[in-house]
Design an enzyme around this catalytic site. Sequence first.
Site, PDB file in Angstrom:
ATOM      1  N   ASN A 275       0.871  -1.182   0.000  1.00 25.57           N
ATOM      2  CA  ASN A 275       0.000   0.000   0.000  1.00 25.57           C
ATOM      3  C   ASN A 275       0.904   1.228   0.000  1.00 25.57           C
ATOM      4  O   ASN A 275       1.486   1.571   1.024  1.00 25.57           O
ATOM      5  CB  ASN A 275      -0.889  -0.024   1.254  1.00 25.57           C
ATOM      6  CG  ASN A 275      -1.696   1.252   1.420  1.00 25.57           C
ATOM      7  OD1 ASN A 275      -1.787   2.057   0.497  1.00 25.57           O
ATOM      8  ND2 ASN A 275      -2.268   1.428   2.607  1.00 25.57           N
TER       9      ASN A 275
ATOM     10  N   LYS B  32       0.099   4.270  -0.354  1.00 26.85           N
ATOM     11  CA  LYS B  32      -0.551   5.479   0.185  1.00 26.85           C
ATOM     12  C   LYS B  32      -0.299   6.661  -0.767  1.00 26.85           C
ATOM     13  O   LYS B  32      -0.256   6.465  -1.979  1.00 26.85           O
ATOM     14  CB  LYS B  32      -0.073   5.761   1.606  1.00 26.85           C
ATOM     15  CG  LYS B  32      -0.127   4.505   2.479  1.00 26.85           C
ATOM     16  CD  LYS B  32       0.053   4.783   3.927  1.00 26.85           C
ATOM     17  CE  LYS B  32       0.145   3.463   4.691  1.00 26.85           C
ATOM     18  NZ  LYS B  32       0.005   3.610   6.113  1.00 26.85           N
TER      19      LYS B  32
ATOM     20  N   HIS C 201      -9.481   1.038   4.717  1.00 26.59           N
ATOM     21  CA  HIS C 201      -8.213   1.207   5.443  1.00 26.59           C
ATOM     22  C   HIS C 201      -8.462   2.146   6.628  1.00 26.59           C
ATOM     23  O   HIS C 201      -9.257   3.079   6.535  1.00 26.59           O
ATOM     24  CB  HIS C 201      -7.152   1.790   4.499  1.00 26.59           C
ATOM     25  CG  HIS C 201      -5.783   1.781   5.094  1.00 26.59           C
ATOM     26  ND1 HIS C 201      -5.375   2.732   6.002  1.00 26.59           N
ATOM     27  CD2 HIS C 201      -4.741   0.935   4.924  1.00 26.59           C
ATOM     28  CE1 HIS C 201      -4.134   2.459   6.372  1.00 26.59           C
ATOM     29  NE2 HIS C 201      -3.721   1.379   5.729  1.00 26.59           N
TER      30      HIS C 201
ATOM     31  N   GLU D  54      -6.875   4.540   7.748  1.00 30.08           N
ATOM     32  CA  GLU D  54      -6.655   5.973   7.469  1.00 30.08           C
ATOM     33  C   GLU D  54      -7.881   6.576   6.782  1.00 30.08           C
ATOM     34  O   GLU D  54      -8.216   7.741   7.010  1.00 30.08           O
ATOM     35  CB  GLU D  54      -5.374   6.151   6.628  1.00 30.08           C
ATOM     36  CG  GLU D  54      -4.137   5.946   7.495  1.00 30.08           C
ATOM     37  CD  GLU D  54      -2.883   5.487   6.758  1.00 30.08           C
ATOM     38  OE1 GLU D  54      -2.861   5.507   5.525  1.00 30.08           O
ATOM     39  OE2 GLU D  54      -1.930   5.084   7.450  1.00 30.08           O
TER      40      GLU D  54
ATOM     41  N   GLU E 278      -5.352  -5.125  10.454  1.00 30.01           N
ATOM     42  CA  GLU E 278      -4.337  -4.100  10.679  1.00 30.01           C
ATOM     43  C   GLU E 278      -4.630  -3.375  11.989  1.00 30.01           C
ATOM     44  O   GLU E 278      -5.451  -2.447  12.014  1.00 30.01           O
ATOM     45  CB  GLU E 278      -4.358  -3.082   9.530  1.00 30.01           C
ATOM     46  CG  GLU E 278      -4.094  -3.695   8.174  1.00 30.01           C
ATOM     47  CD  GLU E 278      -3.534  -2.652   7.214  1.00 30.01           C
ATOM     48  OE1 GLU E 278      -2.400  -2.838   6.767  1.00 30.01           O
ATOM     49  OE2 GLU E 278      -4.205  -1.646   6.955  1.00 30.01           O
TER      50      GLU E 278
ATOM     51  N   GLY F 124       2.358   2.201  10.678  1.00 30.43           N
ATOM     52  CA  GLY F 124       3.293   3.314  10.533  1.00 30.43           C
ATOM     53  C   GLY F 124       3.978   3.720  11.823  1.00 30.43           C
ATOM     54  O   GLY F 124       4.589   4.785  11.895  1.00 30.43           O
TER      55      GLY F 124
ATOM     56  N   SER G 239       3.415  -2.272  10.269  1.00 32.36           N
ATOM     57  CA  SER G 239       4.869  -2.254  10.453  1.00 32.36           C
ATOM     58  C   SER G 239       5.528  -3.591  10.135  1.00 32.36           C
ATOM     59  O   SER G 239       6.495  -3.980  10.788  1.00 32.36           O
ATOM     60  CB  SER G 239       5.224  -1.783  11.874  1.00 32.36           C
ATOM     61  OG  SER G 239       4.759  -0.456  12.075  1.00 32.36           O
TER      62      SER G 239
HETATM   63  C1  PEP Z   1      -0.747   0.098   6.017  1.00 30.75           C
HETATM   64  O1  PEP Z   1      -0.921   1.298   5.955  1.00 30.75           O
HETATM   65  O2  PEP Z   1      -1.577  -0.665   5.478  1.00 30.75           O
HETATM   66  C2  PEP Z   1       0.419  -0.390   6.735  1.00 30.75           C
HETATM   67  C3  PEP Z   1       0.419  -1.618   7.145  1.00 30.75           C
HETATM   68  O3  PEP Z   1       1.439   0.508   6.927  1.00 30.75           O
HETATM   69  P1  PEP Z   1       2.875   0.211   7.605  1.00 30.75           P
HETATM   70  O4  PEP Z   1       3.372  -1.092   7.025  1.00 30.75           O
HETATM   71  O5  PEP Z   1       3.718   1.357   7.223  1.00 30.75           O
HETATM   72  O6  PEP Z   1       2.643   0.089   9.068  1.00 30.75           O
END
Ligand code: PEP
Length: 251
Positions: A11, A13, A98, A100, A168, A174, A213
């Site tokens: 992803n 973003k 997601h 976000e 998630e 992040g 992460s």
């Molecule tokens: C995400 O935004 O789907 C995600 C898992 O981000 P990160 O790997 O940076 O934590």
Amino acid sequence: MLQRRPLIAGNWKMNGTLLDGTALVQALVERLGGDTHGFDLLVCPPFTLLHAAVQLSLSSSLNIGGQDCHTAEKGAYTGDISAGMLSDLGCRYVILGHSERRADHSESDALVNSKTRTAWDAGLVAIVCVGETESERDTGCTLDVIAKQIADSIPGDATEVNTVVAYEPVWAIGTGRTATPEEAQEVHAFIRKSLVDRFGEHAAGIRILYGGSMKPSNATELLALADVDGGLIGGASLNADDFWEIAQSCA
Ligand code: PEP
């Protein structure tokens, strides 16, 4: 035992110019080569890069997907993109719900549900994201939150072909913090059971990705868990070496 083919999804973003985004896709296409790998690889760049990414990926098994879509087929929705438009470009997947988007755009479970149906109608595989916040985990209601998101965000006829679920934990996205293997496996097993209870035995084939992460140093441990069928990767998917190393971890 039912085999689920791992899916490693990036992803991006709101990251990537034409120059660095196409270089990243090209680097992955080269690594994939013409070989058959034991996993599906997917990148979800911003809308501006989708056409270029699809064109570059045509000679390989790299899949391209969108990061969101509208509920309507077309119409007066300034700034939005429909599932049909993604499909028309050659995308195969779309990320929906997601955290976000749930937080920054007030997306509700009902909206995600409606987007998922629209994505299916356009022939896309919906990657439906769920996850608890830090305070929800701290107050012990993680599984209640996940149960509600799964029940309300995924429409009635999900199958292993049209749907992928991404777990998630919001506190891990992040932040550099990752769920422990025990925490991840507990929620993934719970999601698997919820899907089977609701949709029947075939739903055991719905892939459940871990996101939060994930990086080369923790991917092997997470991807080895019984109910983790791949990863949804943000930051580490912006580096071809890291993303490829994560994919290799599930080989
Ligand atoms: C995400 O935004 O789907 C995600 C898992 O981000 P990160 O790997 O940076 O934590």
